[in-house]
Scaffold this active site. Sequence first.
Site, short mmCIF file in Angstrom:
data_model
loop_
_atom_site.label_atom_id
_atom_site.label_comp_id
_atom_site.label_asym_id
_atom_site.label_seq_id
_atom_site.Cartn_x
_atom_site.Cartn_y
_atom_site.Cartn_z
CD GLU A 19 -2.75 0.83 2.71
OE1 GLU A 19 -3.38 -0.05 2.54
OE2 GLU A 19 -2.83 1.69 3.40
CB THR A 50 -4.02 5.64 1.32
OG1 THR A 50 -3.01 6.79 1.15
CG2 THR A 50 -3.25 4.43 1.80
CG HIS A 94 -7.48 2.91 0.40
ND1 HIS A 94 -6.86 2.80 1.55
CD2 HIS A 94 -7.13 1.81 -0.10
CE1 HIS A 94 -6.20 1.75 1.49
NE2 HIS A 94 -6.20 1.11 0.37
CE1 TYR A 179 -9.37 -0.80 12.14
CE2 TYR A 179 -11.50 -1.80 11.30
CZ TYR A 179 -10.52 -0.64 11.18
OH TYR A 179 -10.55 0.49 10.53
CE LYS A 305 11.13 8.10 2.43
NZ LYS A 305 11.96 8.87 1.32
#
Length: 317
Positions: A19, A50, A94, A179, A305
């Site tokens: 991502e 995102t 997203h 989650y 990164k």
Amino acid sequence: MKVTDHITKANGKTLFSFEIIPPVKGRNIQELYDNIDPLMEFNPPFIDVTTSREEYVYIDRDGLLDKRVTRMRPGTVGICASIKHKYDVDTVPHVLCGGFTREETEYVLVDCHYLGIENVMALRGDAMKEEKYFQPTKGGHSYACDLVKQIQDLNCGHYLHETVERENCGDFCIGVAGYPEKHLEAPSLQSDLKRLKEKVDAGADYVVTQMFFDNQKYFEFVEAAKNMGIDVPIIPGIKPIAVKRHLQLLPQVFRIDLPQDLIDAVDDCATNKEVRQVGIEWSIQQSKELKAAGVPVLHYYSMGKSDNIHAIAKELF
């Protein structure tokens, strides 16, 4: 190709994905390509991009502060199209509830359809920086479940103000968030799993988890989800620790626990360079165990990164 089709086609082989976040406006997109280039060695079937929430800025106009709304990282759909064209890889934009009306959401989905983007990640999004709790945008959705329903309606040709022939509408594969240590606003893990089941029942095709650092929490989460009747792929999300400040920041922001062994290893580091190496080694061990367990995809949060993600992937793919 849809994310779920990539998983089916892999026939049990664990895939690699990651991502990215859009660059701040005014920055060169080449910086983004420079971080993606090394990771293409591992043949990711899809890359997530995102979407950032809007935020307030204050502009000084003759001594008076003028409050304006802006987006510091726009361009998610454009970046998805650019990456898809440059690398011939599927992209997953997203799509957020926060900051978008239903009409604006529909425009985003139509644009994705025109560009041949077949996957979207449906998320509620975070509260704005100035807000303690999430406040839905006027005319927008309050919950990711409602966003999933809108996308699924569009898949069936039911737009907000008209219905079109099924062959002319989108056919999006819908991802949602899960989650393992529950959403920070959920009163319990069980109630959070009920919300996840609602998203799947509404049309979600797969789940990507929030970061976690203890694989047992993921395994227990998957088992509990299955017991709840959730039968879509659940993709683990992995984030390597990169700086010492993550010991305080990640639990504070994401309400997750860090294993004591990881905390001790980071505490023993004299520099963030050493911390970054600890994060790489921890993620490698995490990933090896998850891969051995047959997870469908290992999904890495790169945060712009790629050197640490490359070091991890080199050991696994």
